[in-house]
Enzyme design. Structure first.
Site, PDB file in Angstrom:
ATOM      1  N   ILE A 486    -112.831 -38.444 -62.592  1.00  0.00           N
ATOM      2  CA  ILE A 486    -113.863 -39.093 -61.775  1.00  0.00           C
ATOM      3  C   ILE A 486    -115.016 -39.650 -62.595  1.00  0.00           C
ATOM      4  CG2 ILE A 486    -113.489 -38.097 -59.506  1.00  0.00           C
ATOM      5  CD1 ILE A 486    -115.278 -35.866 -60.077  1.00  0.00           C
ATOM      6  N   GLY A 487    -115.051 -39.352 -63.882  1.00  0.00           N
ATOM      7  CA  GLY A 487    -116.219 -39.828 -64.611  1.00  0.00           C
ATOM      8  C   GLY A 487    -115.892 -40.411 -65.969  1.00  0.00           C
ATOM      9  N   SER A 527    -118.637 -29.722 -63.878  1.00  0.00           N
ATOM     10  CA  SER A 527    -118.797 -30.451 -65.155  1.00  0.00           C
ATOM     11  C   SER A 527    -117.873 -29.866 -66.216  1.00  0.00           C
ATOM     12  CB  SER A 527    -120.257 -30.382 -65.636  1.00  0.00           C
ATOM     13  OG  SER A 527    -121.120 -30.892 -64.669  1.00  0.00           O
ATOM     14  N   THR A 530    -114.307 -32.444 -69.423  1.00  0.00           N
ATOM     15  CA  THR A 530    -114.397 -32.832 -70.832  1.00  0.00           C
ATOM     16  C   THR A 530    -114.539 -31.581 -71.695  1.00  0.00           C
ATOM     17  OG1 THR A 530    -115.384 -34.907 -70.167  1.00  0.00           O
ATOM     18  CG2 THR A 530    -115.603 -34.315 -72.482  1.00  0.00           C
ATOM     19  N   GLY A 715    -120.914 -29.573 -70.356  1.00  0.00           N
ATOM     20  CA  GLY A 715    -120.802 -30.383 -69.147  1.00  0.00           C
ATOM     21  C   GLY A 715    -122.056 -31.205 -68.983  1.00  0.00           C
ATOM     22  N   VAL A 716    -121.915 -32.419 -68.439  1.00  0.00           N
ATOM     23  CA  VAL A 716    -123.103 -33.265 -68.277  1.00  0.00           C
ATOM     24  C   VAL A 716    -123.254 -33.829 -66.863  1.00  0.00           C
ATOM     25  CG1 VAL A 716    -123.079 -33.962 -70.693  1.00  0.00           C
ATOM     26  CG2 VAL A 716    -121.941 -35.411 -69.003  1.00  0.00           C
ATOM     27  N   GLY A 717    -122.265 -33.631 -66.013  1.00  0.00           N
ATOM     28  CA  GLY A 717    -122.219 -34.391 -64.760  1.00  0.00           C
ATOM     29  C   GLY A 717    -123.132 -33.914 -63.658  1.00  0.00           C
ATOM     30  N   GLU A 718    -123.610 -32.702 -63.717  1.00  0.00           N
ATOM     31  CA  GLU A 718    -124.352 -32.166 -62.575  1.00  0.00           C
ATOM     32  C   GLU A 718    -125.858 -32.097 -62.784  1.00  0.00           C
ATOM     33  OE1 GLU A 718    -121.316 -28.980 -62.506  1.00  0.00           O
ATOM     34  OE2 GLU A 718    -121.521 -29.190 -60.343  1.00  0.00           O
TER      35      GLU A 718
END
Ligand SMILES: Cc1cc2nc3c(=O)[nH]c(=O)nc-3n(C[C@H](O)[C@H](O)[C@H](O)COP(=O)(O)OP(=O)(O)OC[C@H]3O[C@@H](n4cnc5c(N)ncnc54)[C@H](O)[C@@H]3O)c2cc1C
Lengths: 764, 293
Positions: A486-487, A527, A530, A715-718
């Site tokens: 999704i990212g 997240s 990755t 993780g970086v998404g949240e």
């Protein structure tokens, strides 16, 4: 943009910005999203939904619908077995199977408007719709309750007649809508407040918001006569779709094969099931494939959303800014069934800071709203809005720079959190400093504008991942994983594989396998992809390299230990091994048949050691005093991102999170009418920001590598959705002199607050 | 499934006869940016769709002695590219160009915006301020009606059976005239007006010699606010006149409290936008060009 396009000097591929492997298909329209899947002879499935917020189902008569020509199957809750009272993970949330089966298809009662009560499958959509109109549901309408505070009152209408508050002190004597009480304590807040020079205490509210993914839920299911089932679906976790369907339909997981489509956004909202079990049951009953899609209206009324909450905050500090005591109480909407993200909301509330005395209480409260689902850093933006607003009040009162105040209290390595964890290597201080030194913060605020700052914290997760790497006969490599992308994760996985293997990024094709073609993977959420699936990929490539080295050893007739892998080639480890020309991956692939057959690697692991992330956002905005309209002029998101594997997609996460958080702050909200029906189930009246609303979001990537990951990934998404709510509210407070405690800061609300304050201000 | 008859009319008369023959189940298709959306949502189910985009009179703009006739189905993008019209009626053109996005502009028409009869239709307050006249063709006869008398309620027009809108006519303008349209939306695009205000003025020196004000989204139909116009006319657009005109706009509001705005907010914003639109229209009348919101 503020980040240079240069590579990470330590690596060849990591830190570069190649096109994503799925990019061309997405921009040309070739990519297949869930609603693009079709099978010959498929039926169209439709769901009948409750018009009532709360009602007892006295009877359902489906006979007329079943008799309609073209209708091939009808299901109600009778078609789904009762489930035990057990909690299972669903993404970052926990769900109770007994509730899940009731959420996908109402049993005794409907608990929110839009709650599914029956579903039909027919030869076309028009007949399916006609059939829905022929189903007669006899409801006994019950009083409903929408808001948390009202739902917590002793005389509130009860959603679940037997729900006793878990963790109540003293133990609950009577059922209520409060499903759970949780508590986190550290030190002695009473003593802390007693010595504080300044104590600030405030109440805040936030509204329910939807994840707002552009692709509505959709699925296609096909059940065979021998009991096998195939499902195509838009999901953040096809293994979870398989697991939920198996449980809800009493099937074995090996009988179900789920293929994820490309996904048009999820943000946590696609970690649960709604349509899939219904489509499978309809397919089993009709003997035909069944396709189901939600309308946008269905998505708003019956999926997601993220909760709203009431939050109470009390912070005590010394004159120099040192926070000595902090309390927070969060009463959070769970929706119709227990299980709000109040736990993470509580844990994240003060996690940015090193505070000796902390006391946090959370309440999980059911009401007649759709069951909440995960949304980027579930719960954290809500408690953080309240805490970061109060810290801004503190900065104003102490006349301190808001970043300096936070630096004075920043968590660092060794800080013990209120929820018990002691931080390892983290980047809160570095992120605050990066924000302070950013071009944005160093530039004076433009006339007419004001600046707000806020911080945020998220844990990030690891969990189960499997991956494989296969060498083709020409020496190119397929990297197989099982997390829907999704990212931009496929690009990041391929970059890590390229770095390990020493071959070019475009010689690697990352694919996402269905549930039958790769081992188990936990959802794309937390997240984690990755980081955790990245680790599985790295390990699978290392396994592959071990195999490749063995093939070279065999070719040369030397010990495998005598071979090293460098720049995509097998080489002798030293002159003592002998002199051999290096063997490229292509050469080894060409002779694989003679050295042991196909060359593959694989890895599976439970990943721990996820590195938490911190973000600091800066927002400059102007408020039109006559209309209450807020214009964001400049916005910067700084975050410790571990190592930016593909910087563009890291920046994309920061920008997307910031935009969603700004929407949450300014205009997004679920609006209910007196009957408990959602008044704005569409993108016209549920206002997510449009592109022209915002400036380009600037990003500052602070690379504090996570020591537990071979490439330092965090993780970086949240994290980036957490700070914007308070960053915006703090800027509004500094612009207008009026502190807004209730989100969203929509123009009518802000204008009314400005008008109410005007005579007071004039009098001062 | 129900069948839909699709007909392309070549002349205005033919379109009107087809409408009459459809016996209340006919719908005109201009850009379709309302009609198709409403059909998909199950709000309307026409028996016959009559496409009017092939009728030259309905998709063209003509000028006669300073007066402009805009074909009812002329796409908004075509209107936006008409330099002379834009110079004469910048407020009307900017209102029409606010509809939707670039894609929507390629299809959407002022006639469709008017006939859809939404109280929040963006072009209508500007057309009301401009004193636009609607030309209507019935199966037998033509008639005209001032634009502010055209709609009768949300989604309701005064068209009789078999009647269609052919064009909108803007009168010739005296020198030193200017108009402007402003709407308030919570976002910057792709939204629906919470309030819309159109103002058209003619100045003589510093004095406003005539004014018209159209007010949208605050009542079941778009309103012509004569009291606001009266407050401006004869004034130097000073604070007293603007206060009076703003108050007249607020007083004219009969809004609803809903998800899009409170009564209090809409009433207040009507006054705010009147002041701002008047300032832009006056600058334009004095030859000081300014962009709207
Ligand atoms: C994404 C999007 C954004 C939008 N944004 C805006 C906006 O910002 N502001 C705004 O005001 N509107 C907006 N709209 C609504 C719509 O685009 C406008 O109302 C537009 O002007 C309609 O014009 P049309 O030519 O497409 O009308 P159509 O859809 O063709 O017709 C609309 C109605 O009028 C009838 N009709 C059309 N022409 C005639 C005629 N000559 N005689 C008799 N009846 C007729 C039709 O039968 C139909 O009932 C938006 C719509 C969309 C889809």
């Amino acid at each position: 943009m503020s980040n240079p396009p240069t590579n990470n000097p330590k690596y060849k591929w990591i830190g570069t910005r190649p096109d994503r492997p799925d990019g061309a298909d997405k921009v040309t329209g070739r990519a297949r999203f869930a609603a693009d899947f079709n099978l010959a002879g498929q039926l169209i499935g439709k769901v009948l939904r409750s018009p009532h917020a709360h009602a007892r189902i006295k009877s359902i008569d489906t006979s007329k619908a079943e008799a309609l020509a073209g209708v091939k199957a009808v299901v109600t809750s009778r078609d789904f077995p009762e489930q035990p009272d057990v909690i299972v993970p669903a993404g970052e949330m926990q769900v109770n199977l007994r509730d899940v089966t009731r959420n996908i298809m109402a049993r005794e009662k409907v608990l929110y408007e839009g709650h599914a009560v029956a579903a039909v499958a027919a030869t076309n959509e028009a007949i399916a719709k006609q059939a829905l109109a022929l189903i007669k549901v006899n409801y006994e309408v019950l009083p409903h309750v929408i808001d948390v505070a009202a739902a917590m009152k002793p005389n509130a209408p009860l959603l679940h007649e037997h729900l006793m508050t878990e963790g109540a002190k003293p133990a609950a004597a009577r059922p209520s809508n409060i499903a759970k009480r949780i508590e986190f304590a550290k030190g002695d807040t009473a003593a802390g407040f007693a010595k504080a020079d300044v104590v600030i205490e405030r109440d805040y509210t936030t509204q329910a918001v939807h994840q707002g993914y552009i692709e509505p839920h959709a699925t296609l299911a096909s059940a065979s006569e021998d009991g096998q089932v195939q499902i195509w679906s838009t999901t953040q976790g096809h293994f979870q779709v398989r697991g939920f369907c198996a449980r809800l339909l009493n099937m074995e997981t090996s009988q179900i094969r789920v293929t994820p489509s490309e996904i048009g956004g999820g943000f946590g909202g696609k970690t649960v099931v709604y349509l899939e079990p219904l489509a499978v049951r309809l397919s089993q009953k009709s003997g035909k494939p069944v396709k189901m899609t939600m309308s946008r209206d269905d998505v708003f009324r019956a999926s997601g959303p993220a909760p709203g909450a009431d939050v109470h905050v009390k912070i005590g500090a010394m004159k120099d800014g040192r926070i000595v005591a902090a309390e927070c109480t969060v009463a959070m909407q769970a929706g119709a069934f227990p299980g709000s993200p109040v736990g993470p909301a509580c844990m994240c509330s003060y996690a940015c800071y090193d505070i000796d005395n902390v006391f946090i209480v959370g309440y999980d409260v059911v009401s007649n709203r759709p069951k909440v689902a995960a949304y980027r850093a579930p719960g954290a933006p809500i408690s953080s809005f309240a805490v970061e607003s109060t810290i801004d009040l503190l900065a104003q009162q102490l006349k301190m720079d808001p970043i300096d105040l936070r630096l004075k209290n920043a968590a660092a390595k060794g800080t013990k959190t209120a929820y018990g964890v002691t931080f390892g290597t983290i980047g809160m201080v570095e992120t605050l400093e990066a924000a302070k030194n950013s071009p944005h913060y160093k530039t004076p605020v433009k006339p007419g504008f004001a600046r707000g700052v806020a911080a945020g914290f998220w844990f990030n997760v690891g969990a189960d991942s499997s991956a494989a790497a296969h060498v083709g006969e020409d020496g190119t490599v397929t990297v197989i994983s099982g997390n829907p992308d999704i990212g931009g994760s496929r690009a990041s996985l391929a970059l890590m594989a390229a770095e390990e293997l020493g071959i070019d990024y475009d010689k690697i094709r990352p694919v996402i396998a269905d549930t039958a073609s790769i081992g188990f993977n936990f959802v794309t959420g937390g997240s984690r992809v990755t980081f955790a699936t990245g680790l599985a990929v790295v390990n699978s490539v290392r396994d592959l390299i071990r195999d490749l080295k063995g093939r070279a050893a065999k070719t040369w007739g030397v010990d495998p230990e005598g071979v090293i892998w460098e720049n995509g080639m097998a080489k002798p480890a030293g002159s003592n091994v002998g002199t051999f020309e290096p063997l490229t991956i292509a050469q080894l692939a060409a002779t694989a048949g003679k050295t042991g057959g196909p060359i593959n690697g694989h890895a599976q692991l439970n990943v721990t050691g996820a590195g938490p992330g911190f973000g600091v956002h800066i927002c400059d905005l102007a408020v039109d005093a006559d209309t209450g309209i807020v214009t964001v002029g400049r916005y910067t998101a700084a975050q410790d991102v571990g190592t930016a594997i593909h910087p563009s997609y890291v920046e994309g996460q920061l920008q997307g999170g910031a935009v969603q958080g700004i929407g949450w702050a300014l205009n997004e909200e679920y609006i209910y009418n007196a009957q408990g029906r959602l008044a704005n189930p569409g993108f016209l009246d549920y206002r997510i920001p449009v592109a022209s609303d915002l400036p380009m979001i600037e990003t500052v990537l602070v690379e504090v590598p996570n020591p537990t990951h071979p490439y330092g990934v965090r993780g970086v998404g949240e994290v980036p959705i957490i700070p914007p709510l308070a960053a915006v509210a703090n800027a509004v407070a500094r612009s207008t002199g009026i502190r807004m405690y209730d989100l969203p800061l929509s123009p009518p609300k802000l204008s009314a607050a400005l008008d109410a304050a005007r005579p007071l201000m004039a009098a001062e | 499934m129900t069948d839909i008859l699709y007909k392309v009319a070549k002349t205005v008369r033919e379109a009107a006869s087809l409408m009459a023959a459809a016996k209340g189940k006919g719908r005109i298709l201009a850009g379709g940016t309302d009609l198709l959306v409403q059909m998909k949502a199950g709000m309307v189910a026409p028996g016959t769709i009559i496409d009017v985009k092939k009728i030259p009179e309905m998709v063209s703009i003509t000028e006669t002695k300073g007066s402009y006739r805009i074909g009812a189905a002329t796409p908004a993008a075509v209107i936006g590219e008409h330099k002379k019209l834009k110079k004469a009626w910048p407020g009307v053109v900017e209102a029409i160009n606010l509809i939707g996005s670039t894609q929507v502009q390629g299809r959407a028409s002022a006639g469709g915006n008017l006939c859809n009869a939404s109280p929040a239709a963006d072009s209508v307050p500007a057309l009301v301020a401009a004193g636009a006249i609607v030309t209507i063709q019935g199966p037998k006869t033509r008639r005209t009606v001032p634009v502010e008398k055209f709609t009768s309620g949300p989604g309701k027009t005064t068209l009789k059976a078999g009647e269609i809108v052919v064009s909108l006519t803007l009168p010739a303008r005296p020198k030193a005239s200017g108009d402007a349209y402003l709407r308030l939306i919570p976002r910057t695009e792709m939204d629906i007006a919470v309030v819309g205000v159109g103002v058209s003025l003619t100045m003589k020196g510093d004095t406003c010699v005539s004014a018209r004000v159209g007010l949208g989204a605050v009542a079941p139909t778009v309103l012509l606010v004569e009291a606001a116009a009266k407050a401006l006319t004869g004034s130097k657009l000073d604070a007293t006149a603007l206060d009076a005109a703003a108050n007249a706009c607020s007083a004219a509001c009969r809004p609803i409290d809903d998800k899009r705005g409170t009564i209090r907010y809409r009433t207040k914003i009507a006054g705010v936008l009147l002041r701002r639109a008047t300032a832009i229209a006056a600058d334009r009348a004095r030859g000081i060009s300014k962009q709207g919101h």
